[in-house]
Design a protein around this motif. Sequence first.
Motif, mmCIF file in Angstrom:
data_model
loop_
_atom_site.group_PDB
_atom_site.id
_atom_site.type_symbol
_atom_site.label_atom_id
_atom_site.label_comp_id
_atom_site.label_asym_id
_atom_site.label_seq_id
_atom_site.Cartn_x
_atom_site.Cartn_y
_atom_site.Cartn_z
ATOM 1 N N SER A 164 4.141 -12.851 -6.357
ATOM 2 C CA SER A 164 3.630 -11.491 -6.424
ATOM 3 C C SER A 164 4.771 -10.496 -6.595
ATOM 4 N N GLU A 165 4.413 -9.259 -6.937
ATOM 5 C CA GLU A 165 5.429 -8.215 -7.074
ATOM 6 C C GLU A 165 6.089 -7.913 -5.743
ATOM 7 N N SER A 166 5.266 -7.841 -4.678
ATOM 8 C CA SER A 166 5.780 -7.495 -3.353
ATOM 9 C C SER A 166 5.353 -8.553 -2.344
ATOM 10 N N PRO A 167 6.283 -9.099 -1.566
ATOM 11 C CA PRO A 167 5.903 -10.087 -0.556
ATOM 12 C C PRO A 167 5.170 -9.491 0.638
ATOM 13 N N SER A 168 5.254 -8.163 0.824
ATOM 14 C CA SER A 168 4.654 -7.558 2.017
ATOM 15 C C SER A 168 3.359 -6.798 1.735
ATOM 16 N N ALA A 169 3.172 -6.325 0.511
ATOM 17 C CA ALA A 169 1.986 -5.518 0.212
ATOM 18 C C ALA A 169 0.727 -6.378 0.310
ATOM 19 N N PRO A 170 -0.280 -5.948 1.080
ATOM 20 C CA PRO A 170 -1.499 -6.763 1.213
ATOM 21 C C PRO A 170 -2.347 -6.781 -0.045
ATOM 22 N N VAL A 171 -2.292 -5.691 -0.823
ATOM 23 C CA VAL A 171 -3.129 -5.555 -2.012
ATOM 24 C C VAL A 171 -2.248 -5.215 -3.200
ATOM 25 N N SER A 172 -2.474 -5.888 -4.312
ATOM 26 C CA SER A 172 -1.687 -5.615 -5.506
ATOM 27 C C SER A 172 -2.473 -4.847 -6.558
ATOM 28 N N GLY A 173 -3.801 -4.966 -6.551
ATOM 29 C CA GLY A 173 -4.588 -4.299 -7.573
ATOM 30 C C GLY A 173 -6.011 -4.064 -7.132
ATOM 31 N N ALA A 174 -6.674 -3.148 -7.827
ATOM 32 C CA ALA A 174 -8.084 -2.847 -7.576
ATOM 33 C C ALA A 174 -8.808 -2.845 -8.915
#
Length: 595
Positions: free
Chosen positions: A244-254
């Motif tokens: 993923s782009e970020s290892p910490s972000a819970p959501v990447s897209g909507a």
Amino acid sequence: MSLVVQKFGGTSVADPEKILSAARKAIRAQQAGKQVVVVVSAMGHNTDLLIDLAGQINEAPPAREMDMLLSTGEQVSVALMAMAVHSLGYKAVSMTGAQMGIQTDSSFTKARIRNISPERIQKLLNDGNIVIAAGFQGIDDDFNITTLGRGGSDTTAVALAAVLHADACEIHTDVDGVYTTDPRQLPEARQMSRIGYDEMLELASLGAGVMHNRSIEFAKKYGVPIHVRSSFSDTRGTLIVSESESPSAPVSGAAMTRDEARITVQGVPDNPGTSYELFKLLADVKITVDMIVQNVGEQNRADISFTVPKEELKRAAETVRFAVTRIGATGFTSDDEVSKISVVGNGMSRQTGVAQKMFRAIADAGINIQMITTSEIKISVLVARASAQAALRAVHQSFELYRKPADAADWSELPTRKSKEADIQSLVADLHAVDMEQLSLSEISLSEDQARITLSGVPDSPGLAAEVFEAVASKGIFVDMIVQSYDGYQGQTGISFTVPRAQYAECSKLFGTLSQKFEVRQVSGSEEIAKLSVSGIGLRSHTGVAIGMFEVLAEAGINVEMINTSELRVNVVVEGAQGERALKCLQAKFAANLI
């Protein structure tokens, strides 16, 4: 020598100037020391024109002849592209699907790739040619021309990248990458530097038009890095890889799936086999069922809700009307003015609080949630279509998707496929197997450490889901599977969710005290449930997985209490005592598909 596959869609080869521009990109890649395969689609709207022409001749043209006709669009493109490369002083050879050795089954207009024999392509590459490959097409065992259906050129490109062991597959399109949501809906959408295969697969199934889900399934299965970039500029674009782009972000897209329709079958006898019989009837008439929600029943009857594309509602309703009588349900309702809003992210499987954050954002926008279903990396809700864009904006802002995460990976050079020689030999053997696109299941699992809480007769009002799961979160209780079915009866709904068995007593006690606050008619649950999951690659394109699960459990006399589905996993909940037996049934059913 490294090898790259470049794919150019219809808008990227819509006229001679654009064809020459694409040819220059291919030549630059060859000048950089790479072998180059270029996959092209039909020019502009040529496929639509051919479909219209066929309709003027025959209102129901034979599928075989449609494939014969539609394949000519790509043949025009490859010939012109090869001519363009020659005009610029370089060598190129155009090839049809048959000439490339793309072998498919005989499912005309929606064929699957079985295998590819790349020897001829590789020889032409070794002789210094740029190979121009016709996307979207292949040939069956009887030498009939076949086409691969929607997104077929993407599928061709990634499949060729897999079998040629390319370093990357570049998808050149009229957008400059993958965004956190559709920028045509929300101007504040942000382009991502990279996105994981699973996340992209979920977003593709939700209508993100950048890539088709079959091509992402290929990429994940064979480890092909995909680089989505603009045909008209040299911007960096977006990588689709395992990380993923970020290892910490819970959501990447909507995402918003705008034109959905909901059907709720009411008063379904809560017996083994009813789910199977309902969805088998829908599958027989080729209705595309998406979001399936079955909640726990009352008085031996349950409600089953599901969504279909709006344009298929009329046919679906005719089938359901027959099914209601056949399975002994009490009736059904439908609504063609709904939309699905979803958030996707690998990080949500490692973090709590994602669902209630989404529900709270929608509630604060004054929007009512009609249905909920969750998976390990996706949460989807159904809302009124008139409120869909506002709901999308609310969740996009709530998760700050417009902002680049602090730990986001910077765009770097495209990662190459890192395989040991033994892995390469295994890959080649797999690629020459009977069916490259066969269903590939990674896991059939049983979880016996969960319990179920069911809230029946809950007022169907904005904010209800947010309040329920905020209350759960306040006690530190981890929620796994969430199902909210649509009832519509006297403005009530029902919510079921699973929690760790060790936290069941605390959660049950919590709702014992909150039932009056939420005006819940009844709180029930079970400490003895079993959750069964089937996960892998191809669940979207092989639509029979859920039906196969329902069928084998029905044959064993095992009743399904809850259902939810995603692109990567189908989950069902059964009585705890039936867990081991249900697992053995599913293992026997899908043994041939396990990898």
